[in-house]
Write an enzyme that holds these catalytic residues in place. Structure first.
Site, short mmCIF file in Angstrom:
data_model
loop_
_atom_site.label_atom_id
_atom_site.label_comp_id
_atom_site.label_asym_id
_atom_site.label_seq_id
_atom_site.Cartn_x
_atom_site.Cartn_y
_atom_site.Cartn_z
N CYS A 177 0.80 -1.23 0.00
CA CYS A 177 0.00 0.00 0.00
C CYS A 177 0.83 1.28 0.00
O CYS A 177 0.58 2.18 -0.80
CB CYS A 177 -0.93 0.01 1.22
SG CYS A 177 -2.03 -1.39 1.32
N ARG A 212 15.41 1.13 3.59
CA ARG A 212 15.35 -0.06 2.74
C ARG A 212 14.62 -1.19 3.45
O ARG A 212 14.97 -2.37 3.32
CB ARG A 212 16.75 -0.50 2.31
CG ARG A 212 16.74 -1.39 1.04
CD ARG A 212 18.12 -1.87 0.65
NE ARG A 212 19.02 -0.77 0.41
CZ ARG A 212 20.26 -0.68 0.90
NH1 ARG A 212 20.74 -1.65 1.67
NH2 ARG A 212 21.01 0.36 0.63
N ILE A 236 21.10 2.38 6.50
CA ILE A 236 22.03 2.79 7.54
C ILE A 236 23.48 2.57 7.13
O ILE A 236 24.34 3.42 7.33
CB ILE A 236 21.74 2.05 8.85
CG1 ILE A 236 20.36 2.47 9.40
CG2 ILE A 236 22.81 2.32 9.89
CD1 ILE A 236 19.91 1.65 10.58
#
Length: 351
Positions: A177, A212, A236
């Site tokens: 979504c 990510r 990171i």
């Protein structure tokens, strides 16, 4: 409207309203109102807010929404997540339920991923089941609903997608979504070029996606790259480049039917300087994208619960969307209607 010399502050409402009208029309012709079950298993304030917000949107549109509280959400004496697996299985087996929405995070990334795979793909409104992720990452846009019953990943037997309409016997695959809401927002803004062929309309655009995770960042980077964009996926400890047109050498590029991923030596600052679009989804109030590092005239979208951009972001950005939550809910309801269609096809008597 924007102040003189500043970019536009764009609210999600006009984008969401486009899909709200589409959903109303589909509901009017549906054989019955679809039923969505939300499962809340923690006392997390953001999860509770999202559940109540989902309920409000469903009620306004005539979708039946049932909120099932388990674990800590039902009783403070219970542990977070207690009974959540049983609640998912019960909703899977209930023929009156068309969609299931689980409010994460609950246990943490690994155990939550396990729960996501328990939700039946025929009821997964969030598009988090591995079958839908496999299709997304392999740029398989259409599927046969009966194939979801197999334990194996889909094979791409569908004809190549030449437009947005699935070929006979196929339906659109469910997409997550929030990543889908970002894509639809970028289409609304005009980042996607409608003159270009379907499936390549983001070609020529460079995008940085900060985060990510398997829920937002990675699938979003894949969606954009599969639509032709050059995407820098920032996490990171690394930055990766997603593209359908990787360089084979300094003088040669090869076109792929789906994105490929490879590491990049560029810094975040260098990625931002190149990017026409910047999407940030970092779950931290302390994290801020530095306005000074943005490309002049870029489009910025904040997907995190906290604002990831500095207050003066519109000094550089031509368009800034501070939230897309209302668009995300519309994508969830579109997925719910699509899943209802899946089950109707599967349950239809053979001719």
């Amino acid at each position: 409207m924007a102040s003189e010399g500043k970019g536009v502050l764009l609210k999600a409402d006009p984008i969401a309203n486009t899909f709200r009208d589409e959903i109303k029309s589909a509901l009017a012709s549906a054989p019955r109102a679809p039923r969505l079950v939300g499962i809340l298993a923690t006392a997390s304030a953001p999860s509770k807010f999202y559940a109540e917000f989902t309920q409000k949107q469903c009620v306004a549109l005539g979708v039946e929404f049932v909120l099932r509280r388990v674990g800590e959400a039902a009783d403070a004496a219970l542990a977070p997540g207690e009974g959540v697996e049983e609640a998912i299985i019960e909703a899977n087996e209930d023929g009156a339920v068309d969609g299931i929405m689980v409010y994460y995070p609950i246990f943490g990334v690994q155990q939550d991923h396990y729960l996501q795979q328990i939700v039946s793909p025929y009821k997964d409104v969030e598009g988090l089941h591995f079958k839908f992720h496999y299709n997304l990452y392999h740029n398989i846009r259409f599927l046969e609903p009966k194939a979801l019953a197999s334990s194996l990943p889909a094979t791409n037997d569908a004809p190549a997608a030449v437009n947005d309409e699935p070929p006979a016997g196929f339906v659109k695959s469910i997409l997550p979504c929030t990543p889908l809401a970002v894509v639809k927002s970028l289409e609304h803004i005009g980042v996607y070029n409608r003159i270009l062929p379907y499936g390549d309309r983001a070609y020529g655009k460079t995008v940085t996606v900060i985060n990510r995770s398997e829920v937002v960042g990675r699938p979003l980077a894949a969606l954009l790259a599969n639509d032709g964009a050059r995407v820098f996926s920032v996490d990171i400890d690394s930055i990766q480049e997603y593209t359908k047109r990787p360089r084979q050498s300094a003088d040669e590029r090869k076109y792929h039917p789906r994105h490929v991923v490879h590491p990049t030596t560029l810094s975040l600052e260098a990625c931002l300087a190149l990017s026409d679009v910047v999407v940030s989804a970092v779950p931290s109030a302390a994290y801020k994208v530095k306005t000074a590092q943005l490309k002049d005239g870029c489009v910025c979208l904040n997907v995190a619960a906290d604002k990831n951009f500095e207050a003066d972001v519109r000094e550089k950005a031509s368009v800034y969307l501070p939230t897309i939550g209302k668009v995300t809910i519309m994508m969830l309801l579109r997925n719910l209607l699509r899943l209802q269609q899946y089950r109707e096809i599967v349950n239809a008597p053979s001719s």
